[in-house]
Design a protein around this motif. Sequence first.
Motif, PDB file in Angstrom:
ATOM      1  N   ARG A 102       0.730  -0.955   0.059  1.00 56.08           N
ATOM      2  CA  ARG A 102       0.005  -0.183  -0.152  1.00 56.08           C
ATOM      3  C   ARG A 102       0.787   1.367  -0.222  1.00 56.08           C
ATOM      4  O   ARG A 102       0.387   2.416  -0.625  1.00 56.08           O
ATOM      5  CB  ARG A 102      -0.860   0.088   1.184  1.00 56.08           C
ATOM      6  N   THR A 140       1.238   1.676  -3.890  1.00 59.22           N
ATOM      7  CA  THR A 140       0.174   1.902  -4.542  1.00 59.22           C
ATOM      8  C   THR A 140      -0.515   3.481  -4.100  1.00 59.22           C
ATOM      9  O   THR A 140      -0.584   4.363  -5.020  1.00 59.22           O
ATOM     10  CB  THR A 140      -1.057   1.084  -4.202  1.00 59.22           C
ATOM     11  N   ARG A 141      -0.283   3.725  -2.668  1.00 55.98           N
ATOM     12  CA  ARG A 141      -0.556   5.084  -2.420  1.00 55.98           C
ATOM     13  C   ARG A 141       0.428   6.152  -2.713  1.00 55.98           C
ATOM     14  O   ARG A 141      -0.049   7.347  -3.075  1.00 55.98           O
ATOM     15  CB  ARG A 141      -0.810   5.216  -0.967  1.00 55.98           C
ATOM     16  N   ASN A 164      -3.872   9.592   1.459  1.00 53.76           N
ATOM     17  CA  ASN A 164      -2.735   8.791   1.463  1.00 53.76           C
ATOM     18  C   ASN A 164      -1.734   8.922   2.537  1.00 53.76           C
ATOM     19  O   ASN A 164      -1.319   7.760   3.135  1.00 53.76           O
ATOM     20  CB  ASN A 164      -1.814   9.254   0.267  1.00 53.76           C
ATOM     21  N   ASP A 216      -5.059  -0.263  -5.370  1.00 57.08           N
ATOM     22  CA  ASP A 216      -5.068  -0.259  -4.015  1.00 57.08           C
ATOM     23  C   ASP A 216      -6.166  -0.787  -3.331  1.00 57.08           C
ATOM     24  O   ASP A 216      -6.015  -1.495  -2.100  1.00 57.08           O
ATOM     25  CB  ASP A 216      -4.822   1.209  -3.622  1.00 57.08           C
TER      26      ASP A 216
END
Length: 407
Positions: free
Chosen positions: A213, A216-217, A323, A387
């Motif tokens: 993550r 993805t973030r 995020n 995500d």
Amino acid sequence: MEAPPRPVLTTPVLLLMAVATGLCVGGNYFNQPLLESIATALGTSHSAAAATVTVAQVAYAAGLIFLVPLGDVFPQRRLAVTLMLAAAAGQAISGFAPGIGVLMLGTAIAGLFSVAAQVLVPFAATLATPERRGAAVGTVMSGLLVGILLARSVAGMLAEVGGWSTVYRIGAVLTAVVALALWRVLPATTPTARQGYGATLRSLGTLVFEYPRLRTRALMGGLSFASISAMFSTMAFLLSGPEHGLRELQIGLVGLAGVVGAVAASVVGRLVDRGLAWLTTGGGIAALVVSWAALGAGSVSLVWFVVGMVVIDLAVSMVHITNQNIVYALDPEARSRINSVYMTTYFVGAASGSALGAAAWTFGGWAAVCTLGVGLALLTAAVWAVDTRVAAKAVRTESEPAVTTPR
């Protein structure tokens, strides 16, 4: 032996730190409303002038990787003040640049060392008492955001008075003065890092591979910032062109529309705290896509351009704040390094968006810029879909009972 008392972060010192972050990072945005004037005054092309935006953001990203981790190795007061003085020197070089090459050099120096802001934010958390830590970090971050917003407007106003270079000269003096003031009021601290600089840098890669993550973030943040950067790197050309005919001061005032995003920052944070991160992300990405429709109409209507700017600033703020909340929770003991990874990706996205925006303007004008912006917004949505699956998989894994193998 009794430990010495924790330094108390007073309100005046906290506000001075907020001003410092705003001056440091805001200096990287001075050029955005002045690109037309810079190109004319230095006898260079629009694309060369726009490249200074890219240079500032690439240099800032490099500082995030190679300088910000030094906060764990060197005393934070000394590091922050040294970086600020170096950034002031870069602004001074820019302010007296006789040509585009020297301006590029000054912009690179100022951008690289302006990461003093990212040293001051965790320093505020260190100095604050536990019950005030969140408020302290929020205040310093607010200073950073307001500095970015005001930089464009102030640059336009000062350009009306003394030309495009005036804001750089004044910025250099103010940054140096605030740096020296910080040296007087900030307490000296002892580094707490237990690993060397090389090991700290190598651990950044470990974090990237360890936390899906974070990947993805960070990518979502970079793509969304690339989308808005495509607009900021070219808006001066549109607004100063025949359809609108605005001067630097007026272009700078248009940039103040983004204050809505700053005001909404705290609201978004509270929504995330209530477990609505999926909603704030989705809403932000939807707003990012829609904003480009308004910005497209802004080619002939200033009102629609302002509407689009308000929406896109709000959209990027929603995605960015969500995020940050998510990635900081991945590993509380590695937040500084996680911040380095995330923010580096964020500003690499900004630099890429600026470069692509300048190329799109050269290729097809504002219509091409809008097409690029929508494309980057849709890519952000695609990564969000990935995500979401990664997050769902993590939840399923955590909810599954552990399986033990008989010995």
